[in-house]
Design an enzyme around this catalytic site. Structure first.
Site, mmCIF file in Angstrom:
data_model
loop_
_atom_site.group_PDB
_atom_site.id
_atom_site.type_symbol
_atom_site.label_atom_id
_atom_site.label_comp_id
_atom_site.label_asym_id
_atom_site.label_seq_id
_atom_site.Cartn_x
_atom_site.Cartn_y
_atom_site.Cartn_z
ATOM 1 N N ASP A 1 -51.906 61.967 75.448
ATOM 2 C CA ASP A 1 -52.081 62.212 73.541
ATOM 3 C C ASP A 1 -51.788 60.814 73.185
ATOM 4 O OD1 ASP A 1 -52.626 64.654 73.893
ATOM 5 O OD2 ASP A 1 -50.339 65.225 72.783
ATOM 6 N N LYS B 1 -48.928 75.011 82.292
ATOM 7 C CA LYS B 1 -47.420 75.606 83.104
ATOM 8 C C LYS B 1 -46.770 74.899 81.967
ATOM 9 C CE LYS B 1 -45.354 78.728 85.395
ATOM 10 N NZ LYS B 1 -45.656 80.384 84.894
ATOM 11 N N SER C 1 -48.125 71.797 85.456
ATOM 12 C CA SER C 1 -46.370 72.058 85.254
ATOM 13 C C SER C 1 -45.360 70.818 85.145
ATOM 14 C CB SER C 1 -45.612 72.220 87.171
ATOM 15 O OG SER C 1 -43.625 71.990 86.884
#
Length: 417
Positions: free
Chosen positions: A328, A342, A317
């Site tokens: 990233d 999730k 989550s």
């Protein structure tokens, strides 16, 4: 009517992750005036309106959503229990375990427990499908569930002899809550053994989301070790204080431990990512119209020191949002195992009589536009570990921690040349 949005992961006695959401829809078409409906019918209509406007899947699981509403309104709804049951049956056609009606008692418990205190066994759970066993995300640190040996990715097949396949997340959570000192029997499935039963004694559980320590070891930079157990209402302030304290103590590099962190408040995940990023996107959100929203870094990071993030299959989550943002943007390397996966966002709506409604309204993507739902985030360095209990995290028995310290030592040595 007030509304809040949250990531859909349910704790036993704890619901997670408020988020900024969208408003309820307005019905179009030949609908009689509100006064033509009973109070019970008006609640049905309100639930239908919200889902009609906001639900992520605009096909409504290939159902004619207008006919679903009409079928419910033709039923006899003599009282509130009958109405609640009818609404639950209406939502069941969506086959989405996270779009669900919350009767007043469940909704009150959900709201109360976002403040960092649980009453139950301390187990974070999820469901893959409407009719499927419960899947353990992680037991809460120091909880009866952890003491009983429950692990991430365990499946809970039965609660006190009742199959969990047909239970909603909130019904399952309610069955595992109870008086302090009472016991609940869970039938558990695990990949490496036959199904077995575990007796867990309920207790009160206080969540302390952050622990921090400056570590000085031979051959290593001054290392700030930060363990973030959950994104509850205290997490942002506590982590900010801990990070600033470690900076003042002269930390040269950091390990951020997100293992077995099931998530929590989505906004907390965004704010914590901003503590490490000077610039860049933290997360994208995509609704059913394909609209792409985004949250970005908005100011100077607290530190630019080297960072490694520890993740495992219990990292879920909002934890995945944070890990994905740091990976990233090239801010941190991830060490450990593929995360839980999730990637859906729910909105939480207030209803009359103290009831509530959770609706899946969007999905999120990492800054490089990865949709990680049911896939998870792959670490930069894969290190499997038999260390499952959190009391072992960050110790000499912790292979993932040792891999992270070795990576930072190498990075620090290279920077000193």
């Amino acid at each position: 009517m007030r509304e809040r949005t949250f990531r859909a992961v349910i704790a036993v006695g704890l619901a997670i992750a408020l988020w900024l959401g969208v408003g309820p829809a307005h019905i179009s078409g030949n609908i009689p005036a509100a006064l033509a409906f009973t109070n019970q019918q008006q609640m049905v209509m309100e639930v239908w309106r919200i889902v009609n406007r906001s639900y992520l899947d605009e096909t409504f699981n290939h159902q004619n959503w207008w006919f679903v509403r009409q079928r419910v309104l033709r039923q006899q709804l003599p009282n509130w229990p009958a109405t609640y049951q009818a609404i639950q049956e209406m939502l069941a056609v969506l086959e989405d375990p996270y779009t669900r009606f919350l009767p007043p008692s469940q909704y009150q418990s959900l709201q109360t427990n976002t403040n960092g205190e649980l009453l139950g066994v301390g187990l974070q759970i999820a469901k893959e499908e409407e009719v499927s066993p419960l899947r353990v995300i992680t037991p809460i640190e120091g909880s009866p569930a952890e003491a009983a040996g429950l692990l991430p990715l365990d499946e809970i097949l039965e609660i006190n002899g009742t199959s969990t396949s047909s239970l909603t997340l909130d019904e399952a959570a309610a069955r595992m809550r109870g008086a302090i000192g009472s016991q609940v029997t869970l039938k558990v499935s695990r990949t490496d053994r036959d199904p077995f039963e575990v007796n867990v004694q309920r207790d009160r559980i206080t969540i302390n989301p952050v622990s921090a320590e400056l570590r000085t070891e031979s051959g290593l930079p001054k290392l700030g070790y930060l363990r973030l157990g959950q994104f509850n209402g205290n997490a942002v302030a506590e982590l900010k204080t801990a990070l600033e304290d470690l900076e003042q103590q002269g930390a040269d590099a950091y390990i951020l431990d997100l293992r077995n962190n099931p998530g929590g408040l989505l906004q907390a995940g965004i704010e914590i990512a901003r503590m490490w990023l000077d610039e860049g996107t933290v997360v994208y959100t995509v609704n059913r119209q394909g609209y792409l929203g985004n949250y970005d870094a908005i100011g100077k990071a607290i530190t630019a020191d080297p960072l490694v993030v520890l993740v495992n299959k219990g990292t879920a989550s909002a934890s995945e949002i944070l890990a994905g943002a740091l990976q990233d943007n090239g801010r941190a390397q991830l060490v450990g195992e593929t995360t839980f996966g999730k990637g859906l966002i729910q909105s939480l709506f207030d209803l009359p009589n103290g009831a509530g409604l959770a609706v899946t309204i969007a999905k999120y993507e990492t800054p490089s536009h990865r949709d990680i739902n049911k896939l998870g985030i792959n670490p930069d360095q894969v290190v499997t570990s038999s260390t499952e209990q959190r009391r072992q995290f960050g110790t000499e028995a912790d292979e993932q921690y040792k891999a992270a310290t070795a990576l930072l030592a190498q990075s620090f040595a290279t920077a000193q040349r």
